[in-house]
Design a protein around this motif. Structure first.
Motif, PDB file in Angstrom:
ATOM      1  N   THR A   2      23.034  13.802   5.571  1.00 14.86           N
ATOM      2  CA  THR A   2      22.377  14.385   6.737  1.00 14.86           C
ATOM      3  C   THR A   2      20.876  14.229   6.552  1.00 14.86           C
ATOM      4  O   THR A   2      20.410  13.919   5.452  1.00 14.86           O
ATOM      5  CB  THR A   2      22.719  15.883   6.871  1.00 14.86           C
ATOM      6  N   SER A  52      30.294   9.073   1.318  1.00 12.84           N
ATOM      7  CA  SER A  52      29.762  10.025   2.288  1.00 12.84           C
ATOM      8  C   SER A  52      28.450   9.468   2.820  1.00 12.84           C
ATOM      9  O   SER A  52      27.865   8.560   2.234  1.00 12.84           O
ATOM     10  CB  SER A  52      29.519  11.384   1.640  1.00 12.84           C
ATOM     11  N   GLN A  67      22.227  16.566   2.749  1.00 17.17           N
ATOM     12  CA  GLN A  67      23.571  17.039   2.396  1.00 17.17           C
ATOM     13  C   GLN A  67      24.602  15.944   2.634  1.00 17.17           C
ATOM     14  O   GLN A  67      24.470  15.142   3.556  1.00 17.17           O
ATOM     15  CB  GLN A  67      23.936  18.269   3.229  1.00 17.17           C
ATOM     16  N   ARG A  68      25.621  15.951   1.793  1.00 13.47           N
ATOM     17  CA  ARG A  68      26.718  14.994   1.965  1.00 13.47           C
ATOM     18  C   ARG A  68      27.494  15.347   3.224  1.00 13.47           C
ATOM     19  O   ARG A  68      27.766  16.499   3.493  1.00 13.47           O
ATOM     20  CB  ARG A  68      27.648  15.044   0.763  1.00 13.47           C
ATOM     21  N   ASP A  69      27.900  14.301   3.938  1.00 10.31           N
ATOM     22  CA  ASP A  69      28.713  14.473   5.144  1.00 10.31           C
ATOM     23  C   ASP A  69      29.871  13.486   5.047  1.00 10.31           C
ATOM     24  O   ASP A  69      29.660  12.281   4.918  1.00 10.31           O
ATOM     25  CB  ASP A  69      27.871  14.204   6.389  1.00 10.31           C
ATOM     26  N   ARG A 129      31.108  18.844   5.487  1.00 14.68           N
ATOM     27  CA  ARG A 129      30.274  19.008   4.295  1.00 14.68           C
ATOM     28  C   ARG A 129      31.148  19.072   3.041  1.00 14.68           C
ATOM     29  O   ARG A 129      32.351  19.308   3.106  1.00 14.68           O
ATOM     30  CB  ARG A 129      29.427  20.281   4.390  1.00 14.68           C
TER      31      ARG A 129
END
Length: 118
Positions: free
Chosen positions: A31, A28, A35-37, A2
Motif C-alpha cells: 500500500t 503481495s 503495508q502488505r496487501d 492485509r
C-alpha cells in the motif's frame, strides 16, 4: 487483504507469511503506507503451501513446483518432480495406514484385556 487478516483467516502466523514471501512462495503488493496487501487468492495459496509442507516437501521443492500450480504448465523436469513427490506421499500414506492399523489392534487388545479383568 492485509497480512494480519490473512494470518487470522488462514491460521498461519504473520511470521510464517513473511517467510513465505522471503522464499518466493507468496506475493503481495504494498500500500502507499508500505503495508502488505494480498489478493483474495492468497488464502488458497497459503493453504496449498501448508498442505505441501505437511506432506514433507521442503520450501525449496515447493518454490520449484508452485509455478506449474499457478500456470498449469510444467517442464518435463517439473513433471518428473511432481510425480516423485506424489509417489513419495503415497508411500508415506501407506506407511501411516499400516501404523494406524497396528495401533488399532493394540487398542483392541488392551480394551479386551481391560474388560476381561473387570
Amino acid at each position: 487483504m492485509r497480512i494480519g487478516q490473512l494470518a487470522r483467516r488462514s491460521g498461519v502466523s504473520v511470521r510464517a507469511l513473511r517467510y513465505y514471501e522471503e522464499q518466493r512462495l507468496l506475493e503481495s503488493t504494498r500500500t502507499p503506507g508500505g503495508q502488505r496487501d494480498y489478493p483474495d487468492e492468497a488464502m488458497e495459496r497459503v493453504q496449498l503451501i501448508q498442505d505441501l509442507f505437511a506432506a514433507g516437501l521442503s520450501s525449496r521443492t515447493v518454490v520449484e513446483l508452485l509455478p506449474c500450480v499457478s500456470t498449469g504448465v510444467a517442464t518435463p523436469a517439473m513433471l518428473d518432480q511432481l510425480i516423485i513427490e506424489r509417489d513419495r506421499i503415497a508411500a508415506r500414506i501407506q506407511d501411516l495406514t499400516r501404523a494406524k492399523t497396528k495401533l488399532g489392534r493394540v487398542i483392541e487388545n488392551v480394551t479386551a484385556a481391560n474388560v476381561a479383568q473387570d
